[in-house]
Write an enzyme that holds these catalytic residues in place. Sequence first.
Site, PDB file in Angstrom:
ATOM      1  N   LYS A  34       0.816  -1.221   0.000  1.00 20.00           N
ATOM      2  CA  LYS A  34       0.000   0.000   0.000  1.00 20.00           C
ATOM      3  C   LYS A  34       0.845   1.266   0.000  1.00 20.00           C
ATOM      4  O   LYS A  34       0.527   2.237  -0.701  1.00 20.00           O
ATOM      5  CB  LYS A  34      -0.953   0.001   1.198  1.00 20.00           C
ATOM      6  N   ASP A  90      -9.725   2.557   2.716  1.00 18.52           N
ATOM      7  CA  ASP A  90      -9.633   1.919   4.038  1.00 18.52           C
ATOM      8  C   ASP A  90     -10.142   2.835   5.141  1.00 18.52           C
ATOM      9  O   ASP A  90     -10.648   2.360   6.165  1.00 18.52           O
ATOM     10  CB  ASP A  90      -8.185   1.535   4.352  1.00 18.52           C
TER      11      ASP A  90
END
Length: 272
Positions: free
Chosen positions: A69, A105
């Site tokens: 990420k 997220d």
Amino acid sequence: MIQTPQGLIIIGDPVAHSLSPRMHAAALKKAGLQHLDYTARQVRAEELDSIVAEIRERKLAGNVTIPHKQNMYQLCDSISELARRVRAINTFWMQGDILCGDNTDVAGFDFAAKRLVGESPEGLKIALIGAGGAASAVAIAIQSWDDCSLTVWNRSEDRLREFVEEFDYVNGVSLLEDAVKDANLVINATPIGLKDNAHPVELDLLPSDAAVLDLVYKPDETAWVKDARLSSRKAEDGIHMLIEQGAVAFRRWFGVEPDRGAMWDALKGSAS
């Protein structure tokens, strides 16, 4: 104008455990987009540049999971303001020749946490285990909660120092016991418990009324969540976060809301 992707992919290492392909296959079918495939690809760190080149060439969209990420953040051409704050990308798509990145997220965690502790968290002492990309999303979400404190522990002290510098409202501690001892909510943002029944922190170190949120998910929940519930604590794994972050990503790719019910049914094995 949104550019429909030519295919969808999730990249990570490991990635075989991911339920995203099943979840998004159900959402695509409901949206009349079943001609598009959503596949999982295991990508080692040294392969990330080449897979990004493939994404660009094939005009793919998709998701990024551990451990890529933060590195994906460096490879995107256009990054959302929220992703800039998190400094991590979990959702990407092509707009012409531009690789765009976002972080869903934050929304996923906020939704899952509020299911657990209530829609208006206030005055909570929160302990966060881990300081990676998922932890950054947690820190951003909690910043908007009223009068809540966040204490972080990470195995790597160097990374912990970097995290505290990035988020100056966060308190970093060198001992895990110090992070959790007075917590109302304890969050696992590490992969611990993904491959086995290990606990990120032993439950007897937590206050008896502390709620537990594990960002790791398994089809039958993690051992930490099961054991926390057996000890009469409120506990959830990352399944609701997975669905919500996936739904926000779907909207980024196609400009429409997915059928969350179909996504949930697919994860629980009841979809046709």
